[in-house]
Enzyme design. Structure first.
Site, PDB file in Angstrom:
ATOM      1  N   LYS A  90       5.130   0.578   5.027  1.00 15.46           N
ATOM      2  CA  LYS A  90       5.883   0.304   3.783  1.00 15.46           C
ATOM      3  C   LYS A  90       6.578   1.518   3.122  1.00 15.46           C
ATOM      4  O   LYS A  90       7.616   1.261   2.575  1.00 15.46           O
ATOM      5  CB  LYS A  90       4.906  -0.346   2.902  1.00 15.46           C
ATOM      6  CG  LYS A  90       4.194  -1.803   3.166  1.00 15.46           C
ATOM      7  CD  LYS A  90       3.425  -2.168   2.101  1.00 15.46           C
ATOM      8  CE  LYS A  90       2.344  -3.198   2.561  1.00 15.46           C
ATOM      9  NZ  LYS A  90       1.723  -3.999   1.357  1.00 15.46           N
ATOM     10  N   ASP A 128       5.282  -8.283  -2.351  1.00 15.27           N
ATOM     11  CA  ASP A 128       3.741  -8.296  -2.680  1.00 15.27           C
ATOM     12  C   ASP A 128       3.451  -8.508  -4.119  1.00 15.27           C
ATOM     13  O   ASP A 128       2.435  -9.256  -4.380  1.00 15.27           O
ATOM     14  CB  ASP A 128       3.046  -6.856  -2.580  1.00 15.27           C
ATOM     15  CG  ASP A 128       2.728  -6.410  -1.148  1.00 15.27           C
ATOM     16  OD1 ASP A 128       2.656  -7.630  -0.205  1.00 15.27           O
ATOM     17  OD2 ASP A 128       2.798  -5.322  -0.685  1.00 15.27           O
ATOM     18  N   GLY A 156      -1.157   2.529  -3.598  1.00 16.51           N
ATOM     19  CA  GLY A 156       0.157   1.923  -3.177  1.00 16.51           C
ATOM     20  C   GLY A 156       0.147   0.405  -3.936  1.00 16.51           C
ATOM     21  O   GLY A 156       1.007  -0.230  -4.244  1.00 16.51           O
TER      22      GLY A 156
HETATM   23  P1  NDP Z   1      -4.612   3.284  -1.486  1.00 19.10           P
HETATM   24  O1  NDP Z   1      -5.473   4.130  -0.426  1.00 19.10           O
HETATM   25  O2  NDP Z   1      -3.301   3.520  -1.549  1.00 19.10           O
HETATM   26  O3  NDP Z   1      -5.410   3.319  -2.934  1.00 19.10           O
HETATM   27  C1  NDP Z   1      -6.482   3.207  -3.004  1.00 19.10           C
HETATM   28  C2  NDP Z   1      -7.185   3.079  -4.636  1.00 19.10           C
HETATM   29  O4  NDP Z   1      -8.544   2.789  -4.696  1.00 19.10           O
HETATM   30  C3  NDP Z   1      -6.769   4.570  -5.359  1.00 19.10           C
HETATM   31  O5  NDP Z   1      -6.464   4.184  -6.796  1.00 19.10           O
HETATM   32  C4  NDP Z   1      -8.332   4.909  -5.374  1.00 19.10           C
HETATM   33  O6  NDP Z   1      -8.670   5.749  -6.170  1.00 19.10           O
HETATM   34  C5  NDP Z   1      -8.971   3.720  -5.565  1.00 19.10           C
HETATM   35  N1  NDP Z   1     -10.247   3.827  -4.838  1.00 19.10           N
HETATM   36  C6  NDP Z   1     -11.035   4.033  -3.493  1.00 19.10           C
HETATM   37  N2  NDP Z   1     -12.258   4.185  -3.306  1.00 19.10           N
HETATM   38  C7  NDP Z   1     -12.810   3.935  -4.636  1.00 19.10           C
HETATM   39  C8  NDP Z   1     -14.089   3.972  -5.278  1.00 19.10           C
HETATM   40  N3  NDP Z   1     -15.158   4.369  -4.385  1.00 19.10           N
HETATM   41  N4  NDP Z   1     -14.100   3.933  -6.581  1.00 19.10           N
HETATM   42  C9  NDP Z   1     -13.138   3.774  -7.158  1.00 19.10           C
HETATM   43  N5  NDP Z   1     -11.718   3.751  -6.688  1.00 19.10           N
HETATM   44  C10 NDP Z   1     -11.704   3.743  -5.624  1.00 19.10           C
HETATM   45  O7  NDP Z   1      -4.979   1.610  -1.041  1.00 19.10           O
HETATM   46  P2  NDP Z   1      -3.771   0.316  -1.281  1.00 19.10           P
HETATM   47  O8  NDP Z   1      -3.356   0.630  -2.615  1.00 19.10           O
HETATM   48  O9  NDP Z   1      -2.831   0.287  -0.172  1.00 19.10           O
HETATM   49  O10 NDP Z   1      -4.841  -0.857  -1.160  1.00 19.10           O
HETATM   50  C11 NDP Z   1      -5.745  -1.010  -2.190  1.00 19.10           C
HETATM   51  C12 NDP Z   1      -6.485  -2.352  -1.896  1.00 19.10           C
HETATM   52  O11 NDP Z   1      -5.505  -3.534  -2.036  1.00 19.10           O
HETATM   53  C13 NDP Z   1      -7.263  -2.622  -0.486  1.00 19.10           C
HETATM   54  O12 NDP Z   1      -8.324  -3.251  -0.728  1.00 19.10           O
HETATM   55  C14 NDP Z   1      -6.176  -3.633   0.254  1.00 19.10           C
HETATM   56  O13 NDP Z   1      -6.860  -4.168   1.107  1.00 19.10           O
HETATM   57  C15 NDP Z   1      -5.454  -4.248  -0.954  1.00 19.10           C
HETATM   58  N6  NDP Z   1      -4.263  -4.905  -0.634  1.00 19.10           N
HETATM   59  C16 NDP Z   1      -4.229  -6.568  -0.715  1.00 19.10           C
HETATM   60  C17 NDP Z   1      -2.960  -6.910  -0.645  1.00 19.10           C
HETATM   61  C18 NDP Z   1      -3.039  -8.666  -0.410  1.00 19.10           C
HETATM   62  O14 NDP Z   1      -2.069  -9.135  -0.005  1.00 19.10           O
HETATM   63  N7  NDP Z   1      -4.235  -9.114  -0.786  1.00 19.10           N
HETATM   64  C19 NDP Z   1      -1.910  -6.175  -0.154  1.00 19.10           C
HETATM   65  C20 NDP Z   1      -2.148  -4.742  -0.432  1.00 19.10           C
HETATM   66  C21 NDP Z   1      -3.340  -4.354  -0.638  1.00 19.10           C
HETATM   67  P3  NDP Z   1      -8.118   7.285  -6.199  1.00 19.10           P
HETATM   68  O15 NDP Z   1      -7.071   7.644  -6.588  1.00 19.10           O
HETATM   69  O16 NDP Z   1      -9.218   7.872  -7.450  1.00 19.10           O
HETATM   70  O17 NDP Z   1      -8.323   7.802  -5.106  1.00 19.10           O
END
Ligand code: NDP
Length: 312
Positions: A90, A128, A156
């Site tokens: 993306k 999205d 993201g």
């Molecule tokens: P990224 O890896 O870009 O971001 C992950 C985020 O989660 C960051 O803000 C990170 O915080 C946080 N995070 C990760 N682990 C933890 C934890 N243990 N405790 C607290 N915060 C945490 O992932 P994406 O943004 O691409 O995806 C995020 C979610 O959204 C996924 O679960 C994905 O499956 C879902 N999603 C669903 C969609 C749908 O159509 N339903 C579409 C797109 C995504 P930090 O900055 O501190 O690392």
């Protein structure tokens, strides 16, 4: 139907003039994507009343991130009408295609439509945010516009959600994230989209600063794995009106289980997945037929996605 995982090798002998209209999702990895069964079920349903769709097919391709730039040219040369992009493409594709105004602040595109008016042959959308807003409206009966939002995460998916909230004129946006830098960057982005709406960052030890949150949206990946921590304790917040968790697999995260236990309306991310896909399909149909009024069978898409997630 279990669509095979294809690679770019398959494009070398792609039947360009087989009279079919081809679509695909590109990812790395891609084998767990439920988009192919979801879209092919929609196309089969549409074909019941419009024979043109009987020749439409949606495939899955595993494409290494390094290969994406030339892959886009190869899909064009093979005659594909449209592509969906998932992690990590993306963001990579964003610089390679003509991007619509709505997708620009997000910095990522998830839907490409063949368009000869642009030199690189593709126009990129991001569906999205639409999917998120539509799912929240349909399943929780809440409009993002006018709501106080507590957004969990700053990656993201949170970026797309924050832009959607600001474009839809939410009342206020609080971004809660583990890492301060990503949180500050996302707040700055949100403010750049709409400086009139109050937007601020919250760190996990700062929950007392949240005065009011009508809608909690989880855009963290915390909850994908069984031993992940819960991204926020709902009991430590002013009681939200509802909780939307973008995660759909597992169907119930710890966050959703707590919302259920507290009697707070809640929904998982399946509706978002379905509606972003439905919007992509609308873009492709409009590009191919000029028609913007074709009703997309979202119920059929949801049922197909549920079957695929259940392993059938
Ligand atoms: P990224 O890896 O870009 O971001 C992950 C985020 O989660 C960051 O803000 C990170 O915080 C946080 N995070 C990760 N682990 C933890 C934890 N243990 N405790 C607290 N915060 C945490 O992932 P994406 O943004 O691409 O995806 C995020 C979610 O959204 C996924 O679960 C994905 O499956 C879902 N999603 C669903 C969609 C749908 O159509 N339903 C579409 C797109 C995504 P930090 O900055 O501190 O690392």
């Amino acid at each position: 139907m279990n669509e095979p995982v294809l690679t770019l090798e398959a494009l070398k002998s792609w039947p360009r003039s087989d009279g079919k209209t081809h679509l695909a999702v590109l990812g790395f990895p891609i084998k767990h994507s439920v988009s192919p069964p979801m879209h092919n079920a929609a196309l089969a349903k549409l074909a019941e009343t419009d024979a043109r769709f009987a020749n439409w097919r949606y495939h899955r391709f595993e494409v290494h991130p390094n290969d994406l730039p030339h892959a886009l040219d190869e899909f064009l040369a093979a005659g594909f009408l449209g592509l969906n992009l998932t992690v990590p493409h993306k963001v990579i594709a964003f610089d390679k295609v003509y991007v619509t105004e709505g997708a620009k602040p997000i910095g990522a595109v998830n839907t490409l439509v063949r368009d000869a008016r642009h030199p690189n042959g593709w126009i990129g959308f991001n569906t999205d945010g639409y999917g998120l807003a539509k799912a929240i409206e349909e399943e929780l009966n809440i409009e993002i516009g006018g709501s106080d939002i507590l957004l969990l995460g700053a990656g993201g998916a949170a970026r797309g959600a924050a832009v959607q909230c600001m474009q839809a004129q939410c009342y206020s946006l609080n971004v809660l994230n583990r890492s301060p830098q990503a949180m500050h960057e996302l707040v700055a982005l949100a403010k750049s989209v709409n400086p009139k709406i109050p937007a601020r960052g919250i760190l996990p030890n700062d929950l007392s600063h949240i005065g009011h949150s009508s809608l909690v949206i989880n855009a963290t990946s915390a909850g994908l794995k069984p031993d992940d921590p819960q991204p926020v304790d709902l009991a430590a917040l002013p009681r939200p009106r509802a909780v939307y968790d973008m995660i759909y697999n597992p169907a119930e995260t710890k966050l959703l289980a707590q919302a259920r236990a507290l009697g707070i309306p809640a929904a998982n991310g399946l509706g978002m997945l379905v509606h972003q896909g439905a919007r992509s399909l609308q873009h492709w149909i409009q590009a191919a037929t000029g028609r913007a009024d074709v009703r997309i069978p979202v119920d059929v898409m949801r049922a197909a996605a549920e079957r695929a997630l259940a392993g059938h």
